[in-house]
Design an enzyme around this catalytic site. Structure first.
Site, short mmCIF file in Angstrom:
data_model
loop_
_atom_site.label_atom_id
_atom_site.label_comp_id
_atom_site.label_asym_id
_atom_site.label_seq_id
_atom_site.Cartn_x
_atom_site.Cartn_y
_atom_site.Cartn_z
N HIS A 1 -4.84 -15.56 10.27
CA HIS A 1 -3.76 -14.56 10.27
C HIS A 1 -4.13 -13.28 11.05
O HIS A 1 -3.57 -12.23 10.78
CB HIS A 1 -3.35 -14.17 8.85
CG HIS A 1 -3.01 -15.34 7.99
ND1 HIS A 1 -2.00 -16.22 8.29
CD2 HIS A 1 -3.57 -15.78 6.83
CE1 HIS A 1 -1.95 -17.16 7.35
NE2 HIS A 1 -2.90 -16.92 6.47
N PRO B 1 0.83 -1.22 0.00
CA PRO B 1 0.00 0.00 0.00
C PRO B 1 0.86 1.26 0.00
O PRO B 1 1.82 1.35 0.75
CB PRO B 1 -0.79 -0.11 1.31
CG PRO B 1 -0.69 -1.53 1.72
CD PRO B 1 0.58 -2.07 1.16
N GLU B 2 0.51 2.19 -0.87
CA GLU B 2 1.22 3.47 -0.94
C GLU B 2 0.31 4.55 -0.37
O GLU B 2 -0.75 4.25 0.18
CB GLU B 2 1.59 3.77 -2.40
CG GLU B 2 2.44 2.67 -3.03
CD GLU B 2 2.80 2.96 -4.49
OE1 GLU B 2 2.88 4.13 -4.86
OE2 GLU B 2 2.98 1.99 -5.24
N ARG C 1 1.31 -12.27 5.49
CA ARG C 1 2.76 -12.40 5.28
C ARG C 1 3.58 -11.73 6.37
O ARG C 1 4.78 -11.92 6.45
CB ARG C 1 3.12 -11.84 3.90
CG ARG C 1 2.44 -12.65 2.79
CD ARG C 1 2.76 -12.14 1.43
NE ARG C 1 4.13 -12.39 1.03
CZ ARG C 1 4.65 -12.04 -0.14
NH1 ARG C 1 3.89 -11.40 -1.01
NH2 ARG C 1 5.90 -12.29 -0.42
#
Ligand code: ZN
Length: 323
Positions: A105, A2-3, A124
């Site tokens: 997760h 994400p930016e 991740r």
């Protein structure tokens, strides 16, 4: 990853849903991406979420001073503090209604005073969470460059035109500008007709001015469209963004340039895949781009429509699952 537009989208979502809520308790799963897990458990309970801010590519949840009856107050660490949340590649943070089963997760659960749970899910675990006192936060924020949406024309030119690094590397460098990543770097360079491998020092003032203007345009438009969902980015409401439909260079290798119909090409610049039009964005001398891969599947407009349909289908599926 994400930016700026994606993180801004999540921050805005959280502002609408959790502002003013008090954290009652914290439950942790895997903690290898958390700076000091014990500090979260010790210092978060009793604090109110007073603001949600974006800083570059991460978020800061501003926390009130600790509640007077809590242990945190007793041990002298009651001053206002911040929770830093970096989503990494696959991180998602969102409030969940009471009784919602835990998603796989889920690594951080914060019980809020209205019964909901603010959960951080990250398959991740390239994200990062840190509880920061005022002093630690100040240390954390040193060395970052300007916010691309706020940087003045003069400062932008100063940060770019004096540097003998490639423009793509400069855009990605968080000490130059904070919040730009691979997607919005490639998109703004395509729009400004600047090759990613050119040197910052080789750009004219006019080119730098154009680059700043188109970068800001693109970031603002992407925020309106709630960011780009290229892998599994979802905002705080569990919705994908829509800006990926407006990508003109990023991920379009072999597809025709929207301006001149020349196939978009790819090269490795600053260690990253960079997409550009070899005609609209003339390369510096002795620059080699990667050959078009044999058997490259060119996405047709039809496929684009199909991708949009899939996106809509996925969304309605999630909606009905949420009911
Ligand atoms: Zn072109």
């Amino acid at each position: 990853m994400p930016e700026l537009p994606e993180v801004e989208t999540v921050a805005r979502g959280l502002r609408q849903t959790i502002l003013g809520r008090r954290i009652l308790s914290v439950t942790l799963g895997k903690t290898d991406f958390i700076d000091d897990p014990a500090a979260l458990e010790r210092h978060l309970p009793g604090r109110q979420i007073e603001a949600v801010e974006r800083y570059g590519k991460f978020m800061l949840l501003r926390l009130s001073a600790a509640h007077s009856e809590t242990r945190a107050a007793a041990n002298g660490d009651a001053a206002p503090a911040s929770l830093l949340v970096h989503l990494g590649m696959t991180g998602q943070i969102a409030p969940n209604p009471p009784g919602q089963p835990l998603e796989k997760h889920t690594h951080v659960c914060m019980l809020l005073d209205d019964g909901r749970e603010l959960r951080y899910v990250d398959a991740r675990r390239f994200g990062r969470i840190a509880y920061l006192t005022k002093a630690l936060l100040a240390e954390e924020l040193t060395g970052f460059g300007a916010d691309p949406l706020e940087v003045s024309k003069e400062e932008f030119a100063q940060r770019i035109c004096g540097r003998r690094a490639r423009i793509k590397a400069l855009l990605l460098d968080q000490t130059v500008l904070r919040g730009v990543g691979n997607i919005y770097a490639d998109e703004s360079l395509w729009r400004a007709k600047i090759h990613p491998a050119r040197l910052g020092a080789g750009l004219s003032r006019k080119e730098a001015g154009t680059l700043r203007r188109v970068l800001q345009d693109i970031l603002r438009k992407a925020i309106v469209l709630r960011g780009s969902s290229i892998s599994d980015f979802l905002d705080a409401e569990g919705e994908p963004g829509e800006y990926q439909r407006h990508h003109r260079a990023y991920g379009r290798e072999g597809n025709n340039c929207y301006r001149c119909k020349t196939p978009i090409r790819r090269a490795i610049v600053a260690g990253r895949s960079s997409y550009f039009c070899p005609k609209c964005q003339p390369s510096p001398r002795r620059f080699t781009m990667l050959p078009l891969p044999r058997g490259l599947k060119i996405m047709k407009e039809k496929d684009n429509a199909e991708a949009r349909r899939m996106l809509r289908r996925g969304r309605s599926k999630r909606r009905s699952a949420a009911k």
